[in-house]
Design an enzyme around this catalytic site. Structure first.
Site, PDB file in Angstrom:
ATOM      1  CG  HIS A 133      -0.172  11.429  26.304  1.00  0.00           C
ATOM      2  ND1 HIS A 133      -0.374  12.707  25.825  1.00  0.00           N
ATOM      3  CD2 HIS A 133       0.561  11.573  27.446  1.00  0.00           C
ATOM      4  CE1 HIS A 133       0.203  13.579  26.636  1.00  0.00           C
ATOM      5  NE2 HIS A 133       0.774  12.914  27.624  1.00  0.00           N
ATOM      6  CG  HIS A 140      -6.036  13.653  18.452  1.00  0.00           C
ATOM      7  ND1 HIS A 140      -6.862  12.799  19.143  1.00  0.00           N
ATOM      8  CD2 HIS A 140      -4.840  13.625  19.100  1.00  0.00           C
ATOM      9  CE1 HIS A 140      -6.206  12.284  20.170  1.00  0.00           C
ATOM     10  NE2 HIS A 140      -4.969  12.758  20.156  1.00  0.00           N
ATOM     11  CG  ASP A 179      -1.501  14.241  20.507  1.00  0.00           C
ATOM     12  OD1 ASP A 179      -1.938  13.877  19.401  1.00  0.00           O
ATOM     13  OD2 ASP A 179      -2.006  13.896  21.589  1.00  0.00           O
ATOM     14  CG  HIS A 234       2.721  11.349  22.496  1.00  0.00           C
ATOM     15  ND1 HIS A 234       2.113  11.309  21.254  1.00  0.00           N
ATOM     16  CD2 HIS A 234       1.744  11.762  23.352  1.00  0.00           C
ATOM     17  CE1 HIS A 234       0.863  11.700  21.350  1.00  0.00           C
ATOM     18  NE2 HIS A 234       0.610  11.970  22.623  1.00  0.00           N
ATOM     19  CG  ASP A 246      -4.732   9.580  23.139  1.00  0.00           C
ATOM     20  OD1 ASP A 246      -3.810   9.749  23.957  1.00  0.00           O
ATOM     21  OD2 ASP A 246      -5.126  10.487  22.377  1.00  0.00           O
ATOM     22  CG  HIS A 247      -1.053   9.071  20.628  1.00  0.00           C
ATOM     23  ND1 HIS A 247      -1.102   9.533  19.332  1.00  0.00           N
ATOM     24  CD2 HIS A 247      -1.810   9.943  21.356  1.00  0.00           C
ATOM     25  CE1 HIS A 247      -1.840  10.639  19.272  1.00  0.00           C
ATOM     26  NE2 HIS A 247      -2.273  10.898  20.501  1.00  0.00           N
ATOM     27  CG  HIS A 303       1.468  16.748  23.640  1.00  0.00           C
ATOM     28  ND1 HIS A 303       0.385  17.493  24.056  1.00  0.00           N
ATOM     29  CD2 HIS A 303       1.046  15.461  23.620  1.00  0.00           C
ATOM     30  CE1 HIS A 303      -0.647  16.691  24.268  1.00  0.00           C
ATOM     31  NE2 HIS A 303      -0.263  15.447  24.010  1.00  0.00           N
TER      32      HIS A 303
END
Length: 333
Positions: free
Chosen positions: A56, A174, A135, A54, A58-59, A112
Site C-alpha cells: 500500500h 498506524h 497493517d 506491504h 502509505d507504506h 490485509h
C-alpha cells in the site's frame, strides 16, 4: 538495539532499527524519506536497507525516493506483494542481518494484503525482541481483510504473531490505539485492562506522545481480535470457532459507525482507519481509495463512493477534490 519511531503522513509510523555497535540501521516503511533520513542523521547512523511490510502507498510509497537518496540500498518486500521499488523479495522464514548484533526473521502475515510481511527482530544483547506488524496487527486491532480471509487473519494474528514470546514489543503501522480501544470496550465492556490502557493511551495522545510499542502479551489481554480462542468471546458472537468469532468481530468493527461533522456523512468502519482513505494513485492526476484497494477518480471530477465498495455505507454528497491539489487528496478524518 535501538528503535526510533518516525511519525509520517497523518497517522503512519515509519521506524529505524539501529544496531548501535556499528551505527547501521534498517528503515521500516519509510513513506516520507526526508523525515526518516533526518532522524537517521540526528542519531548519526546510516541506513543500510528498507523493510517494507506491504504494497500500500502509505507504506511502500517512499521506497523509490529512498533508493535515489541512498544509492545501492536494498529494499525488501514480500514475494507475493507488488512492492514498489523492491530490489530483494523475501518469503516466510527469510533471515536477514543488520550490523553485528541484529537478526531479522521475515514472517508472512497475509490477509490485509496477500503478501504482507511482519519483521521479527532480535539482538545478541539481552533485550526484548520486537516485531514490526504493518497493517496486520495494530494495538487493540487488526487490519481490514482487503486481500484475504478470516482464516488467514487468524493464522497471522493468533498463530504466527501469537506464538512470539509474550514480551515481544509490537510496533505497528498506524496510530489507531485510542479508537481501537474504544471499539474493544463496546465488545468487552468489563475488561479492566482495556479500560486502563484506554485511559493511558488518551493521556499519551493528549501529550502528543505515541502509544507504541505494545507487547504480544498485552495484546492477548486487550485485543479482542487476538482473544477469539476464548469461549466467552465466541459466545458473545454466537460463534462456534475462533475463526468464525474473528470474522464476526471484524464485521462488527467494519459496521461501527461514526459521523464526520466536517463533511456531514456517516461512514461504516472507516472511522478507525483514516489513512486508508484518499491516497495518491500511482497514476498522475488520479486519486485512489485505500491505495490499491479502491476505485479511482480523476482529480478534476467528483469522487463518489460506489455502492459496491466493501465496508462503506451509501455516502452523500460526493467529495470534490480541492482544485489547489489536483494530484494529491487527503481526507483528514
Amino acid at each position: 538495539m535501538k528503535i526510533i519511531p518516525v511519525a509520517c503522513l497523518e497517522d503512519n509510523y515509519a521506524y529505524l532499527i539501529v544496531d548501535e555497535s556499528n551505527k547501521s540501521a534498517a528503515a521500516v516503511d519509510p513513506v516520507e524519506p526526508e523525515k526518516v533520513l533526518a532522524a537517521a542523521a540526528e542519531v548519526g547512523v546510516r541506513i543500510d536497507c528498507v523493510l517494507t511490510t506491504h504494497h500500500h502507498w502509505d507504506h511502500a510509497g517512499g521506497n523509490e525516493k529512498m533508493a535515489q537518496s541512498v544509492p545501492g540500498i536494498k529494499v525488501y518486500g514480500g514475494s507475493l506483494d507488488n512492492v514498489k521499488g523492491c530490489t530483494d523479495q523475501v518469503e516466510n522464514g527469510t533471515k536477514l542481518s543488520l550490523g553485528k548484533d541484529i537478526e531479522i526473521l521475515c514472517l508472512h502475515t497475509p490477509c490485509h494484503t496477500k503478501g504482507h510481511i511482519s519483521y521479527y527482530v532480535t539482538s545478541k544483547e539481552e533485550e526484548d525482541p520486537a516485531v514490526f506488524t504493518g497493517d496486520t496487527l495494530f494495538i487493540a486491532g487488526c487490519g481490514r481483510f482487503f486481500e484475504g480471509t478470516a482464516e488467514q487473519m487468524y493464522q497471522s494474528l493468533c498463530v504466527t504473531l501469537g506464538s512470539l514470546p509474550k514480551p515481544t514489543q509490537v510496533y505497528c503501522g498506524h496510530e489507531y490505539t485510542v479508537k481501537n480501544l474504544k471499539f474493544i470496550l463496546t465488545v468487552e465492556p468489563d475488561n479492566e485492562k482495556v479500560k486502563q490502557k484506554l485511559e493511558w493511551a488518551q493521556k499519551q495522545r493528549e501529550a502528543n506522545q505515541p502509544t507504541i510499542p505494545s507487547t504480544i502479551g498485552e495484546e492477548f489481554e486487550t485485543n479482542t481480535f487476538m482473544r477469539v480462542d476464548l469461549p466467552e468471546i465466541q459466545a458473545k458472537f454466537g460463534a462456534k470457532s475462533p475463526v468464525e468469532a474473528l470474522r464476526e468481530v471484524r464485521k462488527t468493527k467494519d459496521n461501527w459507525k461514526r459521523t464526520f461533522g466536517v463533511v456531514g456523512v456517516t461512514l461504516n468502519g472507516w472511522e478507525d482507519e483514516p489513512a486508508n482513505w484518499l491516497k495518491p494513485s500511482c497514476r498522475p492526476g488520479m486519486t485512489s481509495l485505500g491505495g490499491a484497494n479502491g476505485p479511482n477518480s480523476t482529480a478534476a471530477g467528483l469522487l463518489a463512493l460506489p455502492f459496491f465498495f466493501p465496508g462503506l455505507a451509501a455516502v452523500t454528497p460526493a467529495f470534490a477534490p480541492p482544485p489547489s491539489s489536483p494530484a494529491l487528496v487527503t481526507a483528514g478524518f
